[in-house]
Design an enzyme around this catalytic site. Structure first.
Site, short mmCIF file in Angstrom:
data_model
loop_
_atom_site.label_atom_id
_atom_site.label_comp_id
_atom_site.label_asym_id
_atom_site.label_seq_id
_atom_site.Cartn_x
_atom_site.Cartn_y
_atom_site.Cartn_z
N HIS A 92 78.29 32.79 -41.75
CA HIS A 92 78.63 31.37 -41.99
C HIS A 92 77.64 30.42 -41.33
O HIS A 92 78.02 29.40 -40.75
CB HIS A 92 80.05 31.06 -41.50
CG HIS A 92 81.11 31.56 -42.42
ND1 HIS A 92 81.22 31.15 -43.73
CD2 HIS A 92 82.10 32.47 -42.23
CE1 HIS A 92 82.24 31.78 -44.30
NE2 HIS A 92 82.78 32.59 -43.43
N ASP A 148 82.35 35.87 -37.84
CA ASP A 148 83.20 36.42 -38.91
C ASP A 148 82.40 36.51 -40.20
O ASP A 148 81.39 35.83 -40.37
CB ASP A 148 84.45 35.54 -39.13
CG ASP A 148 84.10 34.10 -39.48
OD1 ASP A 148 83.13 33.56 -38.90
OD2 ASP A 148 84.78 33.50 -40.33
N GLU A 149 82.88 37.36 -41.10
CA GLU A 149 82.37 37.42 -42.47
C GLU A 149 80.85 37.41 -42.56
O GLU A 149 80.26 36.55 -43.22
CB GLU A 149 82.98 36.27 -43.29
CG GLU A 149 84.50 36.37 -43.35
CD GLU A 149 85.20 35.25 -44.13
OE1 GLU A 149 84.63 34.14 -44.24
OE2 GLU A 149 86.30 35.50 -44.62
N VAL A 150 80.22 38.35 -41.87
CA VAL A 150 78.75 38.44 -41.92
C VAL A 150 78.37 39.22 -43.19
O VAL A 150 78.01 40.39 -43.13
CB VAL A 150 78.18 39.12 -40.65
CG1 VAL A 150 76.65 38.95 -40.61
CG2 VAL A 150 78.80 38.51 -39.39
N ASP A 199 87.16 40.12 -37.47
CA ASP A 199 87.17 40.89 -38.73
C ASP A 199 86.05 41.91 -38.86
O ASP A 199 86.21 42.95 -39.50
CB ASP A 199 87.18 39.96 -39.96
CG ASP A 199 86.08 38.93 -39.91
OD1 ASP A 199 85.08 39.09 -40.63
OD2 ASP A 199 86.19 37.97 -39.13
#
Length: 473
Positions: A92, A148-150, A199
């Protein structure tokens, strides 16, 4: 278990990557957050932080000034609210990597979301961002480094080469970057504990996590925004994190921004259930493991997506969620507390709010947004698609040729004109209310997404009528 839930830290997450409120509005809201039961703020500035020097390009035109940031922080302190800054340092990172100056630091050349963890310069960039944010935040105990969410990690050219070496895995790559960032925080700011979204860690084996050295450096924030989150699964996850060596964990719930990418109104019931589930997880976990909970309020799903529910629209939801956490559950008494604190007479939990008024800061925005979301599109569609005089005698074919039957016109012209003037008045009121809270760019974006598509259709039909009448005469 009331005591335990009452004693946990409750951070309200302010997501500034869209519709960042004016500093003056935040000053009005902070005392209310405190009264509702917040103990702190999780501030995700994104592009609204006054980055300077080589980081200047990150700063959006409507970014806060250093003076405004200081003022908000001192108002938070005055209210007894602890502040935890959040800076994304891995995934992000669109707000950084979209700029040509930093595009060479992307993990995958064409995607601006993830940072390349192999480059020295990537770490230097992250350190510079953390240092500038820390310079304005004295005495913070925690610093959230995101992670998060890499997405697409391991798919860059350098990563592909690195992964060909023996024993190297995408998980180790992820952990080594988290470790580098956390170590950077620890060495520059020994009194500060880094927090990470969990996550990317969830699916890793205990062995991988334990061997990485990451558990000694960070506290994971376990996020789940569902109304039916799996309580037992979470309890097991916490036990697993404990066994790997993490000393404490955080929870993250949601009071808005989690039920639809372009959602404009809030169903409080969904968010209330999410918080009740988290209370359940807390009651089944060891008392000493939980550091606190962050109530997230996402304003966009990512840097490039549309706005979801605005902060003033979500205050009743935030109020219910905070009070529920503070009281260890939800009851008629909690509902009455919330109504009293917000100056609302009838809080609706299981349906979208009606256009009831409140006295909290920005409550007029809630009332007007509700009106627009419920009735604007439906009333315009009713006229244009279901009024037989319009569909039968003033179709696109007629409009293009300026053909109109003079008798028929009287059947719907007054309706169209009065509907237009009604909505123009509502939109003017909404515009004025929003100007008190938001910058022009936010108002423009919200109007273009939620108002203009219907309003312009209506305006066009009225204009076409006038043209046709002129042509007749």
């Amino acid at each position: 278990n009331r005591g335990r839930s009452g004693g946990m830290r409750r951070l309200v997450h302010l997501d500034m990557k869209g519709a960042a409120p004016r500093a003056a509005y935040l000053a009005e809201v902070l005392p209310l957050l405190r009264a509702l039961g917040a103990t702190g703020l999780l501030l995700e500035y994104e592009d609204t932080f006054p980055y300077a020097g080589p980081l200047g390009p990150l700063r959006a035109p409507h970014a806060y000034s250093p003076g405004e940031v200081r003022a908000v922080l001192s108002q938070a302190r005055a209210q007894g609210l602890e502040v935890v800054p959040l800076v994304q340092t891995f995934g992000h990172m669109e707000f950084v990597l979209k700029h040509k100056e930093f595009a060479h630091l992307r993990e995958v050349k064409v995607f601006p979301n993830a940072l390349n963890p192999h480059k020295e310069e990537s770490r230097a960039l992250v350190k510079a961002m953390i240092d500038q944010v820390m310079a304005l935040h004295e005495d913070v105990k925690w610093f959230h480094i995101g992670c998060d969410e890499v997405y697409y990690l391991g798919e860059g050219e350098e990563s592909k080469q690195w992964l060909q070496q023996e024993d190297n895995t995408p998980e180790k790559l992820c952990l080594s970057h988290i470790k580098a960032v956390a170590s950077c925080v620890a060495s520059s700011y020994p009194a500060v504990t880094p927090i990470v979204w969990d996550d990317m860690l969830r699916g890793m084996s205990e062995e991988t996590l334990a061997e990485s050295g990451v558990p000694q450096l960070v506290q994971p924030m376990i996020w789940d925004y569902a109304a039916d989150l799996d309580v037992e699964g979470k309890v097991h996850l916490i036990e697993k994190y404990r066994r790997c060596g993490f000393s404490k964990v955080w929870f993250a719930s949601a009071f808005k921004g989690a039920t639809g990418v372009n959602q404009s109104l809030i169903l409080i019931g969904h968010h209330l259930k999410n918080h009740l589930q988290w209370l359940e997880v807390a009651s089944k976990s060891p008392a000493d493991v939980l550091e606190g909970i962050a109530l997230t309020g996402w304003q966009r799903y990512d840097h490039f997506s549309v706005l979801c529910e605005l902060l003033p629209v979500a205050i009743p939801s935030l109020a219910v969620c905070l009070q529920t956490l503070k009281n260890g559950g939800y009851s008629e008494k909690v509902k009455e507390n919330v109504e009293e604190l917000l100056g609302m007479s009838n809080l609706e939990i299981d349906t979208f709010m009606s256009t009831s008024l409140g006295t909290f800061p920005g409550s007029n925005i809630l009332t007007l947004v509700t009106q627009v979301s419920f009735y604007l599109k439906s009333s315009v569609d009713e006229l244009l698609e279901r009024n037989r005089y319009v569909t039968g005698w003033f179709s696109p074919y007629h409009r293009k040729r300026k053909m109109i039957h003079p008798i028929i016109m009287h059947h719907f012209q007054p309706d169209a004109v009065s509907l237009l003037s009604k909505w123009n008045a509502v939109v003017q009121d909404l515009q004025a209310a929003m100007e008190q809270v938001f910058h022009t760019c936010t108002i423009e974006e919200w109007m273009e997404e939620n108002v203009y598509p219907s309003l312009q259709k209506l305006q066009q039909v009225v204009d076409d009528l006038d043209e046709a009448i002129k042509a007749q005469n």
